[in-house]
Structures are given as structure tokens and as C-alpha cells.
Design an enzyme around this catalytic site. Sequence first.
Site, short mmCIF file in Angstrom:
data_model
loop_
_atom_site.label_atom_id
_atom_site.label_comp_id
_atom_site.label_asym_id
_atom_site.label_seq_id
_atom_site.Cartn_x
_atom_site.Cartn_y
_atom_site.Cartn_z
N GLY A 71 0.81 -1.22 0.00
CA GLY A 71 0.00 0.00 0.00
C GLY A 71 0.84 1.26 0.00
O GLY A 71 0.50 2.26 -0.66
N GLN A 190 -7.70 -0.48 3.74
CA GLN A 190 -8.46 -1.10 4.84
C GLN A 190 -9.82 -1.62 4.39
O GLN A 190 -10.54 -2.23 5.16
CB GLN A 190 -8.64 -0.10 5.99
CG GLN A 190 -7.35 0.23 6.72
CD GLN A 190 -6.82 -0.91 7.58
OE1 GLN A 190 -7.56 -1.78 8.01
NE2 GLN A 190 -5.52 -0.91 7.83
N HIS A 212 -1.71 -7.89 2.23
CA HIS A 212 -1.65 -8.48 3.58
C HIS A 212 -2.77 -8.01 4.50
O HIS A 212 -2.89 -8.49 5.63
CB HIS A 212 -0.27 -8.26 4.21
CG HIS A 212 0.02 -6.88 4.72
ND1 HIS A 212 -0.06 -6.56 6.06
CD2 HIS A 212 0.40 -5.76 4.09
CE1 HIS A 212 0.29 -5.28 6.22
NE2 HIS A 212 0.57 -4.78 5.04
N CYS A 337 0.78 0.49 12.16
CA CYS A 337 1.62 0.63 10.97
C CYS A 337 2.71 1.67 11.18
O CYS A 337 3.69 1.69 10.48
CB CYS A 337 0.79 1.03 9.77
SG CYS A 337 0.24 -0.39 8.87
N1 PLP Z 1 -2.83 2.81 3.88
C1 PLP Z 1 -3.54 2.41 4.93
C2 PLP Z 1 -4.90 2.99 5.18
C3 PLP Z 1 -3.03 1.45 5.81
O1 PLP Z 1 -3.74 1.04 6.85
C4 PLP Z 1 -1.72 0.93 5.56
C5 PLP Z 1 -1.12 -0.02 6.51
O2 PLP Z 1 -1.64 -0.21 7.59
C6 PLP Z 1 -1.03 1.37 4.42
C7 PLP Z 1 -1.60 2.32 3.61
C8 PLP Z 1 0.32 0.85 4.08
O3 PLP Z 1 0.21 -0.43 3.48
P1 PLP Z 1 1.48 -1.40 3.42
O4 PLP Z 1 1.66 -1.95 4.77
O5 PLP Z 1 1.08 -2.47 2.44
O6 PLP Z 1 2.61 -0.60 2.92
#
Ligand code: PLP
Length: 404
Positions: A71, A190, A212, A337
Site C-alpha cells: 500500500g 483497509q 496483507h 503501521c
Molecule cells: N494505507 C492504509 C490505510 C493502511 O492502513 C496501511 C497499513 O496499515 C497502508 C496504507 C500501508 O500499506 P502497506 O503496509 O502495504 O505498505
Amino acid sequence: MPAMQADLDHAATTPPRPEVLEVLERWMRAGNASARHLVGQSARRAVEHAREQVAGVLGCGPHDVVFTSGGTEADNLAVKGVVWAARAERGGAPVHVVTTAVEHAAVLEPARWLAARGEIELELVAPGPDGCVSVDDVLALVRDGSDGRAPTALVSVMGANNELGSVNDIAGLGSALSEHAIPLHVDAVQCVATLEVSLEAWSADALAISAHKAGGPQGVGVAVLRRGLAVEPTAHGGGQDRGLRSGTFAVGLIAACGEAMVRAAAERAAVRDRLLVLSERLAVGLAAIDGVERSGPSDPERRLASHVHVMIDGVDGEALALGLDAAGIAASAGSACSSGAASGSHVVTACGLSGAPLRLSLGWTSSMAEVDHVVEVLEGLVPRLREGGPVVGLDRLGPVGGGR
Ligand code: PLP
């Protein structure tokens, strides 16, 4: 430290589905999908099959799909790529970008980085106290450039907030923006597990997805970039994926991502119905604890079925996190995150909430036993923390039954 007994942190990552792991295992030994020999062609077919799977789930064409590392990369590609293309069209002049104060760092940080370099004029829309963003508030900021100010080159609004689970009216925003011919990027990371995501139905131009978060492996995601949307690549090299994402195709991860998206979509309605029951039970159990208040929208239609976010009065967030950990519960105070820190969440601040934030998030493996376990633990932990008592010993409540 007790073995992990209850996974209430699916918004941070979900366990991969077994069928997805099988596909991953099968394609981990693939050849280079850009090679012309038979082994390469077989790998290429796996990539193109995954592309079609993903397109079918995300309401777009296969040519709109760009595979990324997740993401974060998909968000960066959309934000920087669209801005750079728009600036090139304007002879390098800055452009205007509208996003929200509650976006994930994967959108906010590239936007702030561009603003700090003088490449964009950035405006952030404040959410309501429930974390939702008003379509009218976004539309009030967009500019057509006719008054001499930098025109809006991109609007980026998340489909659902990762902390509060607040769901935005993306279809309403998309149809209004398409009348102004302003590109809309949606961070839908999400959403995939419990909500339908569709480039077409949302009238969006770009989406960010991460495998994931919906039963897929970590390290792979999708940037949906509508063909015709002007985007500059953020990395240059072999020119894979329309030149927008150079680099050898990660065949195993991409094949697994395709499988995960198909499984998530096929099981979405059933998972959502089950999680609605579980999250309601969780919310009711937590609300019965003195000083615990649910955050986010009151309308269940505007809430992800997977998320229960509460603010807890009179406890220290750090101690709360430690106490849950000691009881074998994976949960998140703030966004896991980023730092996993108990305080300092920009989302909580933007919504004007007070207390210690706690996000409990469910997914395809969640069980009633896990929900009941976390309620039981918090019933003991919250008063104990308020009294300044120790947080250890809660694991003596015993292991939780049922699946992870
Ligand atoms: N955007 C949102 C809303 C997220 O919740 C997250 C990760 O929690 C991301 C982007 C980032 O995704 P990634 O972990 O695949 O880089």
C-alpha cells in the site's frame, strides 16, 4: 511472555489464507516473467492471470493494474506520479493537492514532502469527530485554476480510516470530482476485506491496495492507475507495468495477491456478516466498562465491520498496551503501521478525542472466544490501571479457545 492467544490486530496485518500460501509456494520458483523463454512465459502467464483476478475484484481493467510492494508504494506512486505529470504539463509550475488530515502516513508523508519542496500547495480537510470526511468540505477546496491560483491536480481521500474504521462516501465524491475532471486517488487498503472496492463504481482514477490486509502475503500490493490518467513513474528501469513500476515481477507474491483478492471478494459478504456480530459483541462488552467510549461513526453503515476503536478515560496508553500484551492479546493503541505508540495518533488528534486510544480489529480468522477473552481481560485491566496497579498476571485468565 505468553504465547499469542488472541489476534485483535487484523488492521495491522491479517494471517494469510492457506490457499494463498499454496499459490505463493507454487510460484516462488518462477522464472523471470519478462524473459522470452518458456519458463519466463509461464511466469508471465501467472502474472497476467493475477492481473485479471485483481482487475475483476477492483472494478477496473487489467491494463489499469500495477503491482507494487504494498500500500505504501501504491500511495506514493499515485500521489507523486500524478503531481509530477501535472506539473510537467504546467511547465513545472506547482499544483494544488487536497487530502485529509486522517490519511495514513503513506499518503500524508509524500504529500507533505512534495509541499516542503514547493512542488504542491497542500490543503488538508479536517474530519468530523467520527473520523469521516465530508464530500462538501473536500469540494469546497478544489480549484479550477481560473482565478490564477494553482489548479487542483489531485484529491486523495481514504476509503476507510485504518484507526477508527470510519467509511467515507467515495462514490459521492468521485462522481462530483469527475464533473470537475479532477483525478481522485483512494487509499482503499483497509476496505478490501469487508467492503466492495471499485474504481468504476467509485468514479475514481487511482486506488491503493495491500494484499496483507485481506489474507494475502506482506510485501505486495496494487496501484490501480486508470489508463489515461497522466502519471510519472517514481522508479525508472526495465519499464515493467507500463513503465510505471520497473523491476522484475515478484511472481510468487503477485500470484498470491491475485488469489488473496479473489478469496477476499468471494468470502467478503460472509466475513462481513460474521464480523458485524463479533464487533457488536465486542463494542457492547467494552462499553459496559466504566470510562470506555466507542469512537467513530454511530451509523453502522459508515463503520468497517472489522474495527472497534475506543477511547479509555484515566489510563495510560503505554501501560494499557503492555497489559494487553502481557495477557496475550495483540491489539493496537493508535496505528500499528507507524510506531505502535499509545499516544500521538494524528487521527485521534484530528478528531478531537481524548483518553487512551485502543483499536481492536477483526478479520477472517477471528472467533467469538477471542472477543470474549479481550473483554474479560479489559474488564480487569482498565480498573487496575486506573488504580495504578500492576498489569502482569492477566494471562492467568487462561488461554482462549477456538481458532486464531
Ligand atoms: N494505507 C492504509 C490505510 C493502511 O492502513 C496501511 C497499513 O496499515 C497502508 C496504507 C500501508 O500499506 P502497506 O503496509 O502495504 O505498505
